[in-house]
Write a protein that holds these residues in place. Structure first.
Motif, mmCIF file in Angstrom:
data_model
loop_
_atom_site.group_PDB
_atom_site.id
_atom_site.type_symbol
_atom_site.label_atom_id
_atom_site.label_comp_id
_atom_site.label_asym_id
_atom_site.label_seq_id
_atom_site.Cartn_x
_atom_site.Cartn_y
_atom_site.Cartn_z
ATOM 1 N N LEU A 45 47.404 26.523 60.022
ATOM 2 C CA LEU A 45 46.449 26.428 58.917
ATOM 3 C C LEU A 45 45.150 27.133 59.288
ATOM 4 O O LEU A 45 44.597 26.915 60.371
ATOM 5 N N HIS A 46 44.693 27.986 58.397
ATOM 6 C CA HIS A 46 43.446 28.719 58.599
ATOM 7 C C HIS A 46 42.941 29.198 57.237
ATOM 8 O O HIS A 46 43.649 29.110 56.239
ATOM 9 N N SER A 47 41.728 29.693 57.215
ATOM 10 C CA SER A 47 41.186 30.327 56.015
ATOM 11 C C SER A 47 40.246 31.435 56.457
ATOM 12 O O SER A 47 39.843 31.490 57.614
ATOM 13 N N HIS A 48 39.915 32.307 55.529
ATOM 14 C CA HIS A 48 39.048 33.453 55.850
ATOM 15 C C HIS A 48 38.407 33.948 54.571
ATOM 16 O O HIS A 48 38.906 33.711 53.472
ATOM 17 N N GLU A 49 37.306 34.656 54.753
ATOM 18 C CA GLU A 49 36.595 35.206 53.604
ATOM 19 C C GLU A 49 37.387 36.298 52.901
ATOM 20 O O GLU A 49 37.154 36.601 51.735
ATOM 21 N N ASN A 50 38.343 36.892 53.591
ATOM 22 C CA ASN A 50 39.061 38.049 53.085
ATOM 23 C C ASN A 50 40.065 37.653 52.014
ATOM 24 O O ASN A 50 40.872 36.755 52.214
ATOM 25 N N GLU A 51 40.012 38.334 50.893
ATOM 26 C CA GLU A 51 41.045 38.176 49.891
ATOM 27 C C GLU A 51 42.326 38.787 50.462
ATOM 28 O O GLU A 51 42.278 39.783 51.187
ATOM 29 N N GLN A 52 43.481 38.188 50.166
ATOM 30 C CA GLN A 52 44.733 38.617 50.790
ATOM 31 C C GLN A 52 45.857 38.709 49.775
ATOM 32 O O GLN A 52 46.007 37.834 48.926
#
Length: 121
Positions: A45-52
């Motif tokens: 589980l993770h998140s990031h500012e980048n749209e993917q």
């Protein structure tokens, strides 16, 4: 301005852990990655500012979406999953999988090697 032509087979395959590797093409505002996952590989589980955008070419990935992982989505060959900025997600390869990930902006942690969550054994 000048166009750049890439051949995936000419780019090095970066091993991240035993069951996960990738190849990257990064420009000023976009990143394109081939991601190779062996069956059973877990992306924590993770998140990031980048749209993917995740486009599955071969195999199948199961995604758990949200902080509580309450939404489950299976993405098979020929299908695309859009992950908005900051949406927590986790994935498991349900089969040997080749996916193409597109990020905007490029993933700085992938470029500088600070993506420890992917490298954990």
């Amino acid at each position: 301005m000048k166009a750049t032509h890439y051949r995936w087979d000419d780019l090095p395959k970066e091993p991240l852990k035993e069951d996960l590797s990738r190849r990257l093409i990064s420009t000023e505002r976009m990143m394109l990655a081939q991601v190779f996952l062996d069956e059973g590989c877990i992306v924590p589980l993770h998140s990031h500012e980048n749209e993917q955008l995740t486009y599955i070419l071969e195999g199948k990935l199961r995604f758990w979406l949200g902080e509580d992982e309450s939404e489950v989505v299976d993405v098979a060959a020929g299908e695309v999953l859009h992950l908005p900025s900051w949406l927590p997600h986790k994935a498991e390869a349900l089969a040997d999988t080749l996916d193409v990930d597109i990020f905007c902006p490029p993933r700085q942690d992938w470029l500088d090697g600070s993506d420890a969550y992917l490298r954990a054994r």
